[in-house]
Design a protein around this motif. Structure first.
Motif, PDB file in Angstrom:
ATOM      1  N   ARG A   1      44.550  43.540  36.503  1.00  0.00           N
ATOM      2  CA  ARG A   1      45.358  42.367  36.848  1.00  0.00           C
ATOM      3  C   ARG A   1      44.860  41.689  38.116  1.00  0.00           C
ATOM      4  NH1 ARG A   1      51.436  43.819  35.234  1.00  0.00           N
ATOM      5  NH2 ARG A   1      51.382  44.854  37.241  1.00  0.00           N
ATOM      6  N   LEU A   2      44.548  42.486  39.131  1.00  0.00           N
ATOM      7  CA  LEU A   2      44.063  41.878  40.373  1.00  0.00           C
ATOM      8  C   LEU A   2      42.699  41.228  40.164  1.00  0.00           C
ATOM      9  CD1 LEU A   2      44.588  41.503  43.469  1.00  0.00           C
ATOM     10  CD2 LEU A   2      42.901  43.302  43.745  1.00  0.00           C
ATOM     11  N   LEU A   3      41.806  41.929  39.469  1.00  0.00           N
ATOM     12  CA  LEU A   3      40.452  41.404  39.294  1.00  0.00           C
ATOM     13  C   LEU A   3      40.481  40.118  38.473  1.00  0.00           C
ATOM     14  CD1 LEU A   3      37.458  41.687  39.764  1.00  0.00           C
ATOM     15  CD2 LEU A   3      37.308  43.187  37.788  1.00  0.00           C
ATOM     16  N   ARG A   4      41.264  40.114  37.395  1.00  0.00           N
ATOM     17  CA  ARG A   4      41.365  38.909  36.570  1.00  0.00           C
ATOM     18  C   ARG A   4      41.882  37.744  37.420  1.00  0.00           C
ATOM     19  NH1 ARG A   4      45.502  36.388  34.382  1.00  0.00           N
ATOM     20  NH2 ARG A   4      45.114  34.954  32.654  1.00  0.00           N
ATOM     21  N   ALA A   5      42.947  38.005  38.185  1.00  0.00           N
ATOM     22  CA  ALA A   5      43.528  36.927  38.990  1.00  0.00           C
ATOM     23  C   ALA A   5      42.527  36.430  40.023  1.00  0.00           C
ATOM     24  CB  ALA A   5      44.803  37.412  39.674  1.00  0.00           C
ATOM     25  N   SER A   6      41.790  37.336  40.674  1.00  0.00           N
ATOM     26  CA  SER A   6      40.878  36.819  41.699  1.00  0.00           C
ATOM     27  C   SER A   6      39.655  36.166  41.073  1.00  0.00           C
ATOM     28  CB  SER A   6      40.511  37.864  42.758  1.00  0.00           C
ATOM     29  OG  SER A   6      40.368  39.113  42.215  1.00  0.00           O
ATOM     30  N   LEU A   7      39.209  36.650  39.916  1.00  0.00           N
ATOM     31  CA  LEU A   7      38.116  35.951  39.220  1.00  0.00           C
ATOM     32  C   LEU A   7      38.538  34.521  38.906  1.00  0.00           C
ATOM     33  CD1 LEU A   7      36.911  38.640  36.633  1.00  0.00           C
ATOM     34  CD2 LEU A   7      35.596  37.751  38.558  1.00  0.00           C
ATOM     35  N   LEU A   8      39.746  34.366  38.378  1.00  0.00           N
ATOM     36  CA  LEU A   8      40.218  33.021  38.036  1.00  0.00           C
ATOM     37  C   LEU A   8      40.361  32.167  39.292  1.00  0.00           C
ATOM     38  CD1 LEU A   8      42.832  33.780  35.232  1.00  0.00           C
ATOM     39  CD2 LEU A   8      40.549  32.801  35.002  1.00  0.00           C
ATOM     40  N   GLY A   9      40.798  32.818  40.377  1.00  0.00           N
ATOM     41  CA  GLY A   9      40.921  32.084  41.639  1.00  0.00           C
ATOM     42  C   GLY A   9      39.576  31.548  42.097  1.00  0.00           C
ATOM     43  N   VAL A  10      38.553  32.392  42.054  1.00  0.00           N
ATOM     44  CA  VAL A  10      37.223  31.945  42.477  1.00  0.00           C
ATOM     45  C   VAL A  10      36.696  30.880  41.513  1.00  0.00           C
ATOM     46  CG1 VAL A  10      34.867  32.638  43.013  1.00  0.00           C
ATOM     47  CG2 VAL A  10      36.742  34.186  43.507  1.00  0.00           C
ATOM     48  N   LEU A  11      36.905  31.096  40.213  1.00  0.00           N
ATOM     49  CA  LEU A  11      36.395  30.132  39.224  1.00  0.00           C
ATOM     50  C   LEU A  11      37.032  28.754  39.417  1.00  0.00           C
ATOM     51  CD1 LEU A  11      36.223  32.291  35.974  1.00  0.00           C
ATOM     52  CD2 LEU A  11      34.316  31.315  37.250  1.00  0.00           C
ATOM     53  N   ALA A  12      38.268  28.723  39.916  1.00  0.00           N
ATOM     54  CA  ALA A  12      38.946  27.433  40.108  1.00  0.00           C
ATOM     55  C   ALA A  12      38.654  26.829  41.482  1.00  0.00           C
ATOM     56  CB  ALA A  12      40.451  27.620  39.924  1.00  0.00           C
ATOM     57  N   SER A  13      37.901  27.548  42.320  1.00  0.00           N
ATOM     58  CA  SER A  13      37.690  27.052  43.687  1.00  0.00           C
ATOM     59  C   SER A  13      36.586  25.987  43.715  1.00  0.00           C
ATOM     60  CB  SER A  13      37.312  28.214  44.602  1.00  0.00           C
ATOM     61  OG  SER A  13      36.010  28.651  44.293  1.00  0.00           O
ATOM     62  N   ASP A  14      36.537  25.260  44.830  1.00  0.00           N
ATOM     63  CA  ASP A  14      35.531  24.195  45.018  1.00  0.00           C
ATOM     64  C   ASP A  14      34.113  24.715  44.873  1.00  0.00           C
ATOM     65  OD1 ASP A  14      37.549  22.492  45.513  1.00  0.00           O
ATOM     66  OD2 ASP A  14      37.231  22.350  47.680  1.00  0.00           O
ATOM     67  N   MET A  15      33.947  25.999  45.208  1.00  0.00           N
ATOM     68  CA  MET A  15      32.621  26.600  45.185  1.00  0.00           C
ATOM     69  C   MET A  15      31.980  26.548  43.805  1.00  0.00           C
ATOM     70  SD  MET A  15      32.152  30.531  46.034  1.00  0.00           S
ATOM     71  CE  MET A  15      31.726  31.117  44.420  1.00  0.00           C
ATOM     72  N   MET A  16      32.789  26.552  42.742  1.00  0.00           N
ATOM     73  CA  MET A  16      32.222  26.668  41.405  1.00  0.00           C
ATOM     74  C   MET A  16      31.712  25.339  40.853  1.00  0.00           C
ATOM     75  SD  MET A  16      32.161  29.778  41.078  1.00  0.00           S
ATOM     76  CE  MET A  16      31.383  29.808  39.482  1.00  0.00           C
TER      77      MET A  16
END
Lengths: 338, 343
Positions: B220-235
């Motif tokens: 759950r944590l990994l999925r949420a943080s992956l999605l967080g990074v994927l939605a960030s400006d960096m991507m």
């Protein structure tokens, strides 16, 4: 690239050519986003072209749809629905498969984003991030690294060879923006889309980054679509300017003509809001009110509630496109053609 | 230098935590009903014996003096003496610890092997069928109480389907010579593959009891943080380079999501040491947990308190290691010390 392209590029020097061969042709592009209760049109029936090596500025206030348009050209935002046609070098980008589209990105068209602080991966070295554009295309590690170094040198990053293995946090804002530029340029694209590339930088760094962009676009005859809200940086850079208001292009003209004879009341308002060294005014004018949100646009001409020259017709009939004697494409009832 | 400073900060925090724990254990000793000397001497000791024990333990000294002596003993690694076996608690714990470590390592590996691929696929196909199913599975897995999960696994795998042994550590007669105290590793060291597989079969059910809730939380944590990074400006720039979804997820989102995930894994592995009480008892395995449970049953106070202290130390150390790994993963903290070439 056909034979005629080479001929045209060879014979007519860049500054003289008025209408270079089209590289990008956007036809009736509309961008919609589905919200919980309605479909909201963010960009409405926008058409424009960019020639090879041409520098075009897309200007407008925040929320006018310029960034959405820019991202749509590369199909970066998967949450919006695109309709119309985006022809790039003979291909309709909107009908490409996702993997075909991915193959265009980075190689044929590059993009630079607003905030260099958040545009880089904090955990990857600068060299790897620049080289990634090439590594995706299967270029060897060593070659990709060498080309990354060349681009960083071209962008005047000092001691680039030593800094390939540095991380983004070791770079200043201006240097990071050069790295972001390098990521977009290393694949040698034909078109660079720069979305507010200097907004997050301080004024002197802004100037240097723009000068670099100017130099490189001339040297590589790279077409640039510069997206900005800052009329001040447009003047020295763009060949042609498009003014966007509330999801529509309301005026388009050669940069010099647009600055000399702005036609649309909105364009005039924008220009009067910019301080100028050659004209003394008591007060800078500003446009009253705020731009409409896409979900609640005014009827008729969307600019009429803020327009100082609004007429009766403006609130009911949407103006069509007219060509003025100065050559501007303009959407305003002041210029006939309704 | 920032890196070393942060590590020493973590070390200081660990030491302070352990001091607090030791103080707590000392207070518990004092709060136990009845005479401490009587407890230490064991039931059925005569008054002379009790008096001599009180003298030996320094119970006639002022409380503050006793407290300092207690801390000094802890520093020397003296966790007290078991009343039942009259051996040092530390020696007894050291004998059973490897078995617990084996279980925890195996459980973390299984949990990680379940959680990471699931989270990576779920985040790559957000909102698709796999993502939905994985999330339901994770909630279910995380919601199952450990004791029930243990019994169900024993019932189905050990009894109904007879795939695995129900309890114990190895079958009769095929134990390898004790070198490390870990049955699987001992078998490997002895070069005895059948014994290794045998020990592994005994290990698998208890490991899953730990691994399932572990995997659920990590997922759950990994999925949420992956999605967080994927939605960030960096991507956006990465996408604009022409990167595929798998590249964005594996090369950019995953490294950036490891920092919070490793921290969580540290906390969860630390928690396993405590959970071992239940699992080792249910599966009749040697280990710190079953030692603690037995000591409680035998009213062996010093063994219990020693084991509590020991578990506390283990949890602190696991967290410290996780913290250090997290620091090392982040170049902003790691600075130029391990970074190649910079400057």
């Amino acid at each position: 690239m056909g034979v005629d392209t080479i001929l045209t590029d060879g014979i007519i020097p860049a500054p003289v050519r008025r209408r270079p061969e089209a590289l990008l042709q956007v036809e009736q592009l509309s961008i919609d986003i589905a919200t919980r209760d309605a479909n909201v049109r963010l960009v409405d029936n926008v058409s424009f072209g960019i020639g090879r090596g041409e520098r075009v500025a897309l200007v407008g206030e925040s929320g006018s749809g310029k960034s959405v348009t820019a991202q749509a050209l590369m199909r970066l935002n998967s949450r919006v629905k695109l309709s119309g046609r985006v022809n790039f070098d003979g291909k309709d980008l909107l009908s490409l498969s996702p993997s075909q589209m991915a193959a265009m990105r980075g190689q044929r068209m590059g993009m630079v984003f607003q905030d260099p602080m958040s545009s880089l991966d904090p955990l990857m070295t600068i060299g790897d991030q620049v080289a990634e554009t090439l590594r995706i295309r299967g270029i060897s590690k060593r070659n990709a690294r060498q080309r990354a170094l060349d681009v960083l040198d071209e962008l005047k990053v000092e001691r680039a060879a030593e800094r390939l293995d540095s991380f983004p946090h070791e770079f200043s804002g201006g240097m990071r923006q050069r790295v972001v530029l390098a990521m977009a340029l290393v694949g040698e694209p034909d078109l660079l889309i720069a979305d507010e590339p200097t907004t997050a930088l301080d004024v002197r760094v802004q100037e240097r980054v723009l000068d670099l962009l100017d130099e490189i676009s001339r040297r590589r005859s790279l077409a640039v679509l510069l997206i900005t809200h800052d009329m001040g940086i447009v003047a020295g850079f763009a060949d042609r300017v498009m003014v966007m208001y509330s999801g529509r292009i309301v005026e388009e003209n050669e940069a010099t003509l647009l600055f000399a004879e702005p036609q649309h009341p909105y364009t005039r308002g924008l220009l009067e809001a910019v301080p100028r060294a050659d004209v003394t005014v008591d007060r800078l004018r500003s446009i009253p009110g705020a731009p409409p949100v896409p979900a609640a646009r005014p009827s008729g001409c969307t600019f009429h509630p803020r327009c100082d020259r609004a007429m009766a017709i403006c609130s009911s009939v949407e103006p069509g496109e007219a060509i003025t004697p100065s050559g501007a494409r303009v959407r305003c009832h002041l210029y006939g053609a309704g | 230098m920032a890196y070393l400073r942060l590590i020493s900060q973590r070390l200081v925090m660990t030491v302070l935590t352990l001091w607090g724990l030791a103080t707590l254990v000392f207070i518990m000793i004092k709060l136990i009903p009845g005479d401490e000397a009587q407890v230490a001497a064991g039931p059925g000791a005569n008054p002379e014996q009790v008096a001599s024990v009180a003298k030996r333990l320094g119970l006639d000294l002022p409380v503050l003096q006793q407290y300092l002596n207690f801390l000094l003993r802890m520093l020397r690694g003296d966790l007290g003496t078991s009343v039942v076996s009259s051996k040092p608690v530390l020696t007894e714990l050291a004998a059973v610890l490897p078995s617990t470590i084996e279980l925890m390592i195996f459980a973390s590996i299984i949990g990680t092997l379940i959680a990471f691929p699931m989270a990576l696929v779920a985040a790559s196909y957000r909102g698709k069928a796999f993502d939905g199913i994985a999330r339901i599975v994770a909630v279910t897995g995380g919601a199952m109480p450990a004791f029930w999960l243990a019994l169900m696994l024993q019932f189905f795998f050990g009894n109904v389907w007879r795939i695995t042994p129900i309890s114990g550590q190895h079958s009769f007669g095929i134990a390898s010579p004790n070198v490390t105290g870990m049955p699987t590793l001992d078998a490997l060291l002895a070069g005895d593959i059948p014994a290794f597989l045998d020990a592994l079969a005994y290990l698998i059910l208890p490991a899953f009891v730990f691994a399932i809730p572990f995997a659920a939380q990590v997922f759950r944590l990994l999925r949420a943080s992956l999605l967080g990074v994927l939605a960030s400006d960096m991507m956006l720039p990465v996408r604009a380079k022409g990167a595929s979804t798998s590249r964005m997820v594996l090369r950019h989102a995953l490294p950036n999501s490891l920092l919070p995930t490793v921290s969580l894994m540290g906390v969860l592995v630390g928690g396993m040491v405590g959970g071992a009480i239940l699992v080792e008892t249910v599966f009749a395995r040697r280990g710190v947990g079953s030692f603690l449970a037995n000591s409680v049953a035998l009213k062996d106070t010093y063994a219990v308190l020693g084991a509590v202290m020991f578990v506390g130390i283990a949890v602190c150390l696991v967290n410290l290691v996780a913290d250090i790994i997290t620091l090392m993963l982040d170049p902003r903290i790691r600075g130029t010390q391990f970074g190649a070439g910079a400057k």
